[in-house]
Design a protein around this motif. Structure first.
Motif, PDB file in Angstrom:
ATOM      1  N   ARG A 152       0.990  -1.147  -0.233  1.00 47.91           N
ATOM      2  CA  ARG A 152      -0.169   0.229   0.279  1.00 47.91           C
ATOM      3  C   ARG A 152       1.206   1.424   0.212  1.00 47.91           C
ATOM      4  N   ASN A 153       1.755   1.399   0.497  1.00 47.84           N
ATOM      5  CA  ASN A 153       2.609   2.387   0.763  1.00 47.84           C
ATOM      6  C   ASN A 153       3.874   2.258  -0.606  1.00 47.84           C
ATOM      7  N   ASP A 154       3.938   1.389  -0.950  1.00 47.44           N
ATOM      8  CA  ASP A 154       4.561   1.987  -2.529  1.00 47.44           C
ATOM      9  C   ASP A 154       3.914   2.015  -3.167  1.00 47.44           C
ATOM     10  N   ARG A 155       2.760   2.162  -3.359  1.00 50.10           N
ATOM     11  CA  ARG A 155       1.457   2.275  -4.122  1.00 50.10           C
ATOM     12  C   ARG A 155       1.549   4.114  -3.649  1.00 50.10           C
ATOM     13  N   ALA A 156       0.977   4.597  -3.125  1.00 48.46           N
ATOM     14  CA  ALA A 156       1.237   5.853  -1.989  1.00 48.46           C
ATOM     15  C   ALA A 156       2.338   6.141  -2.341  1.00 48.46           C
ATOM     16  N   ILE A 157       3.773   5.518  -2.887  1.00 47.43           N
ATOM     17  CA  ILE A 157       4.628   6.687  -3.233  1.00 47.43           C
ATOM     18  C   ILE A 157       4.555   6.641  -5.144  1.00 47.43           C
ATOM     19  N   ARG A 158       3.504   5.876  -5.402  1.00 45.38           N
ATOM     20  CA  ARG A 158       4.054   5.889  -7.519  1.00 45.38           C
ATOM     21  C   ARG A 158       2.237   7.321  -7.375  1.00 45.38           C
ATOM     22  N   ILE A 159       1.633   6.862  -6.924  1.00 44.08           N
ATOM     23  CA  ILE A 159      -0.003   7.724  -6.144  1.00 44.08           C
ATOM     24  C   ILE A 159       1.324   9.355  -6.380  1.00 44.08           C
ATOM     25  N   SER A 160       1.225   9.024  -5.861  1.00 45.84           N
ATOM     26  CA  SER A 160       2.310  10.863  -5.134  1.00 45.84           C
ATOM     27  C   SER A 160       3.797  11.219  -6.834  1.00 45.84           C
ATOM     28  N   THR A 161       4.156  10.508  -6.873  1.00 49.13           N
ATOM     29  CA  THR A 161       4.898  10.351  -8.047  1.00 49.13           C
ATOM     30  C   THR A 161       4.359  11.237  -8.945  1.00 49.13           C
ATOM     31  N   LYS A 162       3.154  10.137  -9.425  1.00 53.07           N
ATOM     32  CA  LYS A 162       2.406  10.705 -11.356  1.00 53.07           C
ATOM     33  C   LYS A 162       1.763  12.263 -10.362  1.00 53.07           C
ATOM     34  N   TRP A 163       1.488  12.429  -9.311  1.00 54.43           N
ATOM     35  CA  TRP A 163       0.533  14.102  -8.953  1.00 54.43           C
ATOM     36  C   TRP A 163       1.584  15.056  -9.479  1.00 54.43           C
ATOM     37  N   TYR A 164       2.532  14.432  -8.849  1.00 52.45           N
ATOM     38  CA  TYR A 164       3.515  15.662  -8.691  1.00 52.45           C
ATOM     39  C   TYR A 164       4.227  16.197  -9.960  1.00 52.45           C
ATOM     40  N   SER A 165       4.236  14.889 -11.023  1.00 55.14           N
ATOM     41  CA  SER A 165       4.741  14.683 -12.201  1.00 55.14           C
ATOM     42  C   SER A 165       3.701  15.607 -13.258  1.00 55.14           C
ATOM     43  N   ASP A 166       2.233  15.469 -13.210  1.00 55.58           N
ATOM     44  CA  ASP A 166       1.209  15.947 -12.991  1.00 55.58           C
ATOM     45  C   ASP A 166       1.429  17.920 -13.090  1.00 55.58           C
ATOM     46  N   HIS A 167       0.959  17.368 -12.400  1.00 57.59           N
ATOM     47  CA  HIS A 167       0.945  19.128 -11.463  1.00 57.59           C
ATOM     48  C   HIS A 167       1.920  19.557 -12.084  1.00 57.59           C
ATOM     49  N   LEU A 168       3.155  19.277 -12.155  1.00 52.42           N
ATOM     50  CA  LEU A 168       4.116  20.349 -12.132  1.00 52.42           C
ATOM     51  C   LEU A 168       4.495  20.428 -14.060  1.00 52.42           C
ATOM     52  N   ASN A 169       3.374  19.597 -14.590  1.00 55.83           N
ATOM     53  CA  ASN A 169       3.390  19.884 -16.346  1.00 55.83           C
ATOM     54  C   ASN A 169       2.913  21.319 -16.115  1.00 55.83           C
ATOM     55  N   ASN A 170       1.820  21.253 -15.271  1.00 60.40           N
ATOM     56  CA  ASN A 170       1.141  21.924 -16.043  1.00 60.40           C
ATOM     57  C   ASN A 170       1.470  23.498 -15.870  1.00 60.40           C
ATOM     58  N   THR A 171       2.752  23.810 -15.718  1.00 52.32           N
ATOM     59  CA  THR A 171       3.474  25.436 -15.797  1.00 52.32           C
ATOM     60  C   THR A 171       3.922  25.326 -17.310  1.00 52.32           C
ATOM     61  N   PRO A 172       4.310  26.204 -17.408  1.00 53.00           N
ATOM     62  CA  PRO A 172       4.672  26.908 -19.405  1.00 53.00           C
ATOM     63  C   PRO A 172       6.100  26.295 -19.524  1.00 53.00           C
ATOM     64  N   THR A 173       5.965  25.691 -20.853  1.00 51.74           N
ATOM     65  CA  THR A 173       6.388  24.629 -20.814  1.00 51.74           C
ATOM     66  C   THR A 173       8.017  24.987 -20.337  1.00 51.74           C
ATOM     67  N   ASP A 174       8.745  26.322 -20.597  1.00 50.00           N
ATOM     68  CA  ASP A 174      10.322  26.469 -20.622  1.00 50.00           C
ATOM     69  C   ASP A 174      10.164  26.634 -19.062  1.00 50.00           C
ATOM     70  N   LYS A 175       9.826  25.873 -18.507  1.00 45.38           N
ATOM     71  CA  LYS A 175       9.946  26.403 -16.410  1.00 45.38           C
ATOM     72  C   LYS A 175       9.764  24.791 -16.790  1.00 45.38           C
ATOM     73  N   ARG A 176       8.913  23.513 -16.824  1.00 43.61           N
ATOM     74  CA  ARG A 176       8.491  22.074 -16.992  1.00 43.61           C
ATOM     75  C   ARG A 176       9.857  21.753 -16.031  1.00 43.61           C
ATOM     76  N   LEU A 177       9.395  20.511 -15.286  1.00 43.42           N
ATOM     77  CA  LEU A 177      10.561  19.774 -14.480  1.00 43.42           C
ATOM     78  C   LEU A 177       9.975  18.663 -14.561  1.00 43.42           C
ATOM     79  N   LYS A 178      10.869  17.354 -14.121  1.00 43.62           N
ATOM     80  CA  LYS A 178      10.281  16.441 -14.274  1.00 43.62           C
ATOM     81  C   LYS A 178      10.612  15.412 -12.997  1.00 43.62           C
ATOM     82  N   VAL A 179       9.836  14.864 -12.285  1.00 45.89           N
ATOM     83  CA  VAL A 179       9.852  14.154 -11.048  1.00 45.89           C
ATOM     84  C   VAL A 179      10.229  12.783 -11.548  1.00 45.89           C
TER      85      VAL A 179
END
Length: 940
Positions: free
Chosen positions: A141-168
């Motif tokens: 369950r904790n491993d899945r929670a870590i993957r869900i949070s990583t996915k959320w961060y990736s999607d969340h930061l993907n909403n920033t302008p293209t020149d400022k985008r970061l990856k997780v």
């Protein structure tokens, strides 16, 4: 948003209790990134230019490690190169549960603003919280929670302008977790492949902890040790009595021997002897282990051989190694409960200081690390910077000890500096004894009083004004942290008033703040040769709390009315204000007392105190208090180089005893008061009586001189020691008292509600505590708080009245005090080596303190110096040795060496081994010859 779970639970009385657990979820938890335009965050931690040069990640990125990466690779995360890391709440909670030391290190990183580590509370975020599914383990369950949070961060930061985008980048060494993350489209790497991709710092690879795959690569196929039993087998074995659990304590003198201290009910504890590498079975000093007691016919006696692991061996346990132990005394009386380690319950590993033993194979990357602490086995590490690290003191962590490997495997942590450098050696000494010595943090310093500081009218209103009294302090030379001061004056009724005034440190350090927590963790001030590691910041220790002369100071006073027979008529305690009239050294105070021409108020006070102290001491000794001995030395340090230029044993004066007597009296008086008021939570100090077996060596020594030492009580022992005199051998009694000191148990702090035996054996006192040194001992601060509540001078707080928390605090204080003592001895030993390095070769007289099977241990009274003289030399013919354990005596080529025999030796420093420098000794008298050549011995 609210999630809740409802379930019922059966109570002890048979009733049904309904339990509702509520879990609140929010959608306004910040991501912490500078590039984010969605979160309405007041401050950010993660940088927008999060760039680390990497062959794998040529773009800006944040790292998100899973729990096992944090637990196994904390040394990597601590490196200054690693920044902009997201620590999930899931990970933080798991680390806290699984490893308190690593949790503390992680919290320190999170508080370091230069590191840009951000804690994301994913367990309370509406989009990242998940519930455990049916049939899913907590770990999955904790491993899945870590993957869900990583996915959320990736999607969340993907909403920033293209020149400022970061990856997780998710870091995990779990194969299953990595595969599932990649299936979800997450950017995932093993820690090793990510670290090896870093261009800026290739040396960081050396700090990687070995994974299980790596461990298998560097071990042989031959099984050298028995398999450790699984925890389930161990637990059932302990429950059935088949196995015992205890703390593994490796021997300093013999690397093939250890004891396991098994705690029983109350004071019923057992020491189980472990001999031989197979039976030691990969346990490391201070591990919590499970042992199986061997049948009675396999019990053995402790080995009398001094044996050290002299160098790297192949991955094999040699017959020669095991054979070294076969020659212990065989008498049934000498045999001890003997066992073997069957499993490890809890590893107690830490980073170890030491030096690298370079492989003889050209361009090899695998080398053996030799720890500074001889109780720790050598550690095999892999490094590409061996040439640079040669001659350096370094730190290494153990990763594991496979059953196929002669030594444990580990990894490089960091370099401490050049071996032999004074600063480096002091740092090693502090780290090895776990002495907290970092600078006080700003959080701690923020609780210091603002300067200039003055005693206020409010202070005076709640304190007794004792500024008119002739108070003075008596301390060692150069003392700036003056805890205590005294006064003595005549009363109109013919009695005398005596006061012990102690720095009121608890006025400045309030319960629960950062300064209080830091002092509680440090536990004690540590005094090294030429350096002091304060428990509290210097503004308090050497200034505002120090009872210096001619300045007004806040104090906690214990005041007695005492008659001519030194009997206490009345006792009272009060918060006070004093103004010391003189800050004296022991020698200065003694000269005042002895000088008939001096009759000022301070000198009269000292004479009154000294007269009463003599009566108090005589009465204490009559009740059975022990007067023991240990050789203490004082260094004279060069003011410019800070090197020792002279070394001599400390000389104690009457004034030393005078101060000691009144400190003891104050401590006993306060102990009784706080116990009367708080019978369940008084912090006290006890000194357990030694078990009879502790006195074996003392009895043998006395028997060799046709004497009997009675040890059935402290009084009997004290009387026996007083009567033990040998004509023409005045130092005999001192040697006997030194030996008696070695037989004693350690005095310890305890909580009155958690124990029933309060007695202090050495002081022959039914109750005792520490009240008189709050600048340098945290125990005294707690005692001050208890006493203040008892007399209505301060308010209480929950932790003060919680006996379980008091008991846990006592455990830490006992540990810190023990480590401080060891660190102090190590500092003296190091400066002794520096002294002999500058003095060259000296001839001195000494006495044999102990006799071993292949060595004698010699004490040089002039320098308080002690060491082991071996009668074996690999480069020369070995002498014929006959060991008599009962005497005990050692016969070398026909000459018998007995305890307390006088010898004459040549002393010099052997610096051939930078890590373990030795004082080399050779016997001058008596001369022992092998094949016509005198035996040269070495002292470890």
């Amino acid at each position: 948003m609210l999630k809740s779970k409802t379930f019922v639970k059966k109570t002890r009385s048979g009733g049904i209790m309904k339990i509702v657990r509520e879990h609140y979820l929010r959608d306004d938890i910040w991501c912490g990134s500078e590039v984010c335009t969605e979160c309405k965050q007041e401050e950010t931690v993660l940088q927008k230019d999060a760039c680390i040069e990497s062959n794998l990640c040529s773009f800006a990125h944040y790292l998100l490690p899973d729990t096992n990466i944090v637990l196994s690779q904390i040394d990597i995360l601590e490196d200054p190169l690693i920044k902009n890391v997201i620590i999930l709440q899931t990970v933080l909670q798991e680390v806290r549960h699984r490893s308190a030391p690593i949790y503390k290190r992680l919290k320190d990183i999170l508080h370091d603003k230069e590191k840009h580590f951000y804690t994301f509370t994913n367990e309370h975020h509406r989009e990242t919280y998940i519930e455990r599914e049916q049939g899913e383990s907590a770990n999955d369950r904790n491993d899945r929670a870590i993957r869900i949070s990583t996915k959320w961060y990736s999607d969340h930061l993907n909403n920033t302008p293209t020149d400022k985008r970061l990856k997780v980048v998710l870091l995990t060494n779990d194969r299953g977790n990595k595969e599932k993350a990649e299936e979800s489209g997450l950017l995932t790497y093993r820690c090793e492949e990510y670290v090896k991709s870093l261009i800026a710092n290739p040396e960081l690879v050396d700090r990687l902890a070995l994974t299980n795959d790596d461990k298998n690569e560097i071990t042989s196929s031959k099984v050298l040790f028995p398999e450790h039993l699984p925890l389930s087998r161990i637990q059932s074995g302990i429950k059935s009595g088949t196995f015992q659990q205890g703390t593994f304590r490796a021997s300093r003198d013999n690397y093939l021997e250890a004891t396991v201290f098994v705690h029983g009910e109350g004071d019923d504890s057992t020491e189980v002897l472990i001999q031989g590498l197979q039976n030691l079975n990969r346990a490391v000093h201070q591990d919590l282990v499970a042992v199986e007691i061997l049948p009675l016919d396999q019990w053995v006696a402790p080995s009398s051989v001094v044996l050290q692991d002299e160098g790297p061996k192949e991955d094999d346990v040699t017959e020669e190694e095991e054979a070294e132990l076969k020659s212990g005394p065989s008498g049934a009386a000498s045999r001890k409960p003997t066992g073997r380690v069957v499993g490890i319950i809890k590893r107690n590993w830490r980073p170890f200081c030491g030096m690298l033993f370079l492989s003889q194979i050209k361009e090899a990357t695998r080398h053996l690390f030799t720890p500074a602490d001889r109780r720790i086995p050598r550690i095999r590490i892999e490094t590409r910077q061996a040439a640079t690290l040669a001659g350096q003191r370094i730190m290494v962590a153990i990763d594991g000890w496979p059953k196929h490997s002669r030594y444990p495997n580990g990894h490089f942590v960091r370099s401490l500096g050049s071996a032999g450098d004074k600063e480096t050696e002091t740092e090693v000494l502090l780290l090895e004894h776990d002495v907290p010595h970092q600078d006080f943090s700003q959080a701690v310093l923020s609780f210091l009083p603002k300067m200039p500081w003055n005693i206020t009218e409010e202070d005076m209103a709640v304190r007794e004004d004792l500024r008119n009294l002739t108070v003075c302090s008596v301390d060692p030379p150069g003392c700036t942290d003056i805890d205590d001061a005294l006064h003595c004056r005549d009363l109109p009724n013919g009695n005398q008033e005596v006061g012990v005034h102690i720095a009121d440190v608890s006025h400045f350090i309030r319960p629960g703040n950062a300064m209080d927590l830091e002092a509680a963790n440090r536990g004690t001030t540590v005094y090294l040769t030429g350096r002091r590691i304060d428990m509290v910041p210097e503004l308090l220790s050497s200034n505002l709390c120090s009872l210096r002369s001619s300045v007004e100071r806040l104090a906690f006073s214990c005041i007695w009315e005492i008659n001519d027979k030194a009997e206490i008529v009345k006792t009272r305690f009060t918060k006070s204000v004093i103004n010391s009239k003189a800050s004296l050294t022991y020698a200065e105070a003694q000269m005042r007392i002895d000088d008939a021409n001096m009759n000022d108020d301070t000198t009269k006070s000292l004479r009154g105190l000294n007269r009463l102290a003599k009566i108090l001491k005589k009465r204490r000794i009559e009740k059975g208090a022990l007067t023991l001995s240990s050789p203490e030395v004082r260094f004279h340090i060069d003011s410019e180089t800070h090197d020792p230029i002279d070394l001599q044993t400390k000389e104690l004066k009457e004034t030393n005893s005078m101060v000691e007597e009144f400190m003891l009296l104050a401590n006993i008086s306060v102990a009784q008061k706080i116990y009367d008021e708080f019978s369940e939570c008084a912090l006290l100090r006890k000194h357990p009586a030694p078990p009879p077996s502790n006195y074996d060596i003392l009895n043998k020594a006395a028997k060799s001189k046709d004497m009997v030492i009675h040890t059935d009580s402290a009084k009997a022992l004290a009387d026996s020691l007083d009567a033990a005199q040998v004509d023409g051998f005045p130092y005999f009694n001192t040697l006997l008292r030194i030996l008696a000191t070695r037989c004693m148990m350690q005095a310890v702090y305890f909580c009155s509600g958690m124990d029933s035996d309060f007695h202090h054996y050495g002081l022959a006192s039914p109750i005792y505590t520490h009240f008189t040194s709050p600048i340098r001992r945290y125990s005294d601060i707690i005692v001050h708080r208890l006493l203040a509540v008892a007399i209505g001078a301060d308010s209480t707080y929950p932790d003060l009245m919680d006996k379980h928390k008091q008991s846990a605090l006592c455990n830490n204080l006992n540990y810190r005090h023990k480590m401080a003592q060891y660190a102090q001895r190590a500092s003296v030993a190091y400066h002794t080596q520096l002294f002999f390095k500058s003095r060259g070769i000296l001839n001195e007289e000494g006495f044999i303190l102990f006799v071993r099977k292949n060595a004698i241990i010699v004490l040089i009274p002039k320098f308080g110096l002690e060491g082991t003289v071996f009668f074996e030399n690999k480069d020369k013919p070995s002498p014929k040795l006959i060991f008599n354990e009962e005497a005990p005596s050692l016969t070398v080529e026909g000459h018998s060496f007995n305890m307390f025999d006088k010898v004459k030796v040549t002393i010099s420093l052997d610096a051939s081994n930078v890590q373990h420098q030795k004082i080399r000794m050779s016997l001058v008298e008596p001369v022992v010859n092998v094949n016509g050549m005198p035996v040269t011995c070495r002292m470890g």
